[in-house]
Design an enzyme around this catalytic site. Structure first.
Site, PDB file in Angstrom:
ATOM      1  N   GLU A   1       5.845  38.499 -12.383  1.00  0.00           N
ATOM      2  CA  GLU A   1       6.976  38.541 -13.306  1.00  0.00           C
ATOM      3  C   GLU A   1       7.556  37.155 -13.558  1.00  0.00           C
ATOM      4  OE1 GLU A   1       8.868  41.373 -10.924  1.00  0.00           O
ATOM      5  OE2 GLU A   1       8.363  40.198  -9.185  1.00  0.00           O
TER       6      GLU A   1
ATOM      7  N   ARG B   1      -6.455  15.623  -2.319  1.00  0.00           N
ATOM      8  CA  ARG B   1      -7.666  14.797  -2.331  1.00  0.00           C
ATOM      9  C   ARG B   1      -7.436  13.405  -2.934  1.00  0.00           C
ATOM     10  NH1 ARG B   1     -10.955  14.584  -6.202  1.00  0.00           N
ATOM     11  NH2 ARG B   1     -12.935  14.869  -5.137  1.00  0.00           N
TER      12      ARG B   1
HETATM   13  C1  21W Z   1       2.192  36.030 -15.756  1.00  0.00           C
HETATM   14  C2  21W Z   1       4.211  35.209 -14.780  1.00  0.00           C
HETATM   15  C3  21W Z   1       2.916  36.425 -16.880  1.00  0.00           C
HETATM   16  C4  21W Z   1       4.923  35.605 -15.921  1.00  0.00           C
HETATM   17  C5  21W Z   1       8.598  38.105 -21.537  1.00  0.00           C
HETATM   18  C6  21W Z   1       8.870  36.931 -20.936  1.00  0.00           C
HETATM   19  C7  21W Z   1       1.920  30.119 -12.830  1.00  0.00           C
HETATM   20  C8  21W Z   1       0.278  30.874 -14.272  1.00  0.00           C
HETATM   21  C9  21W Z   1       1.384  31.246 -13.427  1.00  0.00           C
HETATM   22  C10 21W Z   1       2.848  35.439 -14.691  1.00  0.00           C
HETATM   23  C11 21W Z   1       4.282  36.222 -16.955  1.00  0.00           C
HETATM   24  C12 21W Z   1       0.053  29.501 -14.258  1.00  0.00           C
HETATM   25  C13 21W Z   1       7.505  38.027 -19.704  1.00  0.00           C
HETATM   26  C14 21W Z   1      -1.735  29.629 -15.731  1.00  0.00           C
HETATM   27  C15 21W Z   1      -0.592  31.649 -15.118  1.00  0.00           C
HETATM   28  C16 21W Z   1       1.987  32.558 -13.148  1.00  0.00           C
HETATM   29  C17 21W Z   1       2.093  34.998 -13.499  1.00  0.00           C
HETATM   30  C18 21W Z   1       5.052  36.661 -18.155  1.00  0.00           C
HETATM   31  C19 21W Z   1       6.566  38.430 -18.611  1.00  0.00           C
HETATM   32  N1  21W Z   1       7.744  38.763 -20.745  1.00  0.00           N
HETATM   33  N2  21W Z   1      -0.953  28.862 -14.989  1.00  0.00           N
HETATM   34  N3  21W Z   1       8.176  36.923 -19.792  1.00  0.00           N
HETATM   35  N4  21W Z   1      -1.557  30.965 -15.811  1.00  0.00           N
HETATM   36  N5  21W Z   1       1.488  33.679 -13.698  1.00  0.00           N
HETATM   37  N6  21W Z   1       6.222  37.368 -17.796  1.00  0.00           N
HETATM   38  O1  21W Z   1      -0.514  32.869 -15.235  1.00  0.00           O
HETATM   39  O2  21W Z   1       2.950  32.648 -12.427  1.00  0.00           O
HETATM   40  S1  21W Z   1       1.152  28.694 -13.255  1.00  0.00           S
END
Ligand code: 21W
Length: 223
Positions: free
Chosen positions: A114, A152
């Protein structure tokens, strides 16, 4: 280098530090990776860290109080940076990794499933980093990518052989093809040039291969 990771799943971080080069870096004290669980900072008996979004919509949102309190519990040293791992962050590239390696402490905030309540950003003002344009389930793997890539770069983490390898990537081209024994396998032969002992020719061959490969596979890396 101290890494402080705020995460609801501290085992995900610690489990990955038990192997290979990162284990060596931890054991020798070159890096110190600590975790803080925002759930330990909740004030209600159900240890609630998230709630439904104001305005409606799917999913849950990480509440500010447990994250901000967990963040404030981390002892910051002088040359410290705080980053939030998020899909909306600046893409992680080798240049940013080098920049991060200049700090003595990196505090990282991970979400899971989330998003963060926006006030977490407003209060902590972290640099926000993404590891690429794909959706993961949380920030823990990205935090581990940062720990791995930054570690690294630090003196004393890589051995002589590994750091020599690094030099060939430094100019932004892909690696040349590599071969080891046997000289022929399933009818496929190692290129003759690699066997003739002429190091000038070998270097020219490898550099050609790197340019060819980069043009074919990653034209975006060619200037
Ligand atoms: C996936 C967190 C989707 C939030 C409306 C607004 C950290 C990550 C992440 C995640 C959402 C990174 C929403 C590349 C990634 C991560 C989990 C969207 C819903 N609706 N780099 N927000 N890809 N992903 N939340 O997923 O925490 S760095």
């Amino acid at each position: 280098m101290i890494f402080d990771v705020l995460t609801l799943f501290p085992e995900m971080i610690q489990n990955h530090l038990q192997f290979s080069i990162l284990k060596r870096a931890v054991d020798s004290g070159v890096i110190d990776v600590r975790t803080v669980n925002p759930r330990d900072f909740t004030l209600d008996k159900h240890k609630k860290v998230d709630d439904t979004p104001y305005g409606g919509g799917a999913g849950m949102v990480l509440m500010p109080q447990p994250y901000v309190d967990a963040y404030e519990s981390v002892e910051k040293i002088e040359n410290s940076i705080t980053i939030m791992l998020s899909p909306q962050g600046e893409p992680l590239k080798e240049g940013l990794v080098k920049e991060l390696a200049n700090y003595d402490q990196i505090v990282m905030l991970c979400g899971h499933y989330e998003g963060f309540d926006e006030r977490i950003r407003e209060i902590i003002k972290p640099r926000e980093i993404s590891i690429g344009d794909f959706v993961l389930t949380g920030g823990e793997l990205p935090a581990l990518c940062v720990i791995d890539a930054v570690s690294r770069k630090i003196e004393g983490t890589l051995g002589k052989i590994e750091s020599a390898n690094d030099d060939s990537f430094a100019d932004g081209l892909l690696e040349y093809p590599q071969y080891t024994k046997p000289r022929e396998y399933r009818g496929l032969r190692v290129p003759d040039v690699l066997l003739n002992g002429n190091h000038k020719e070998i270097n020219e061959f490898r550099q050609e291969q790197r340019i060819k490969r980069t043009k074919e596979r990653r034209p975006d890396l060619m200037c």
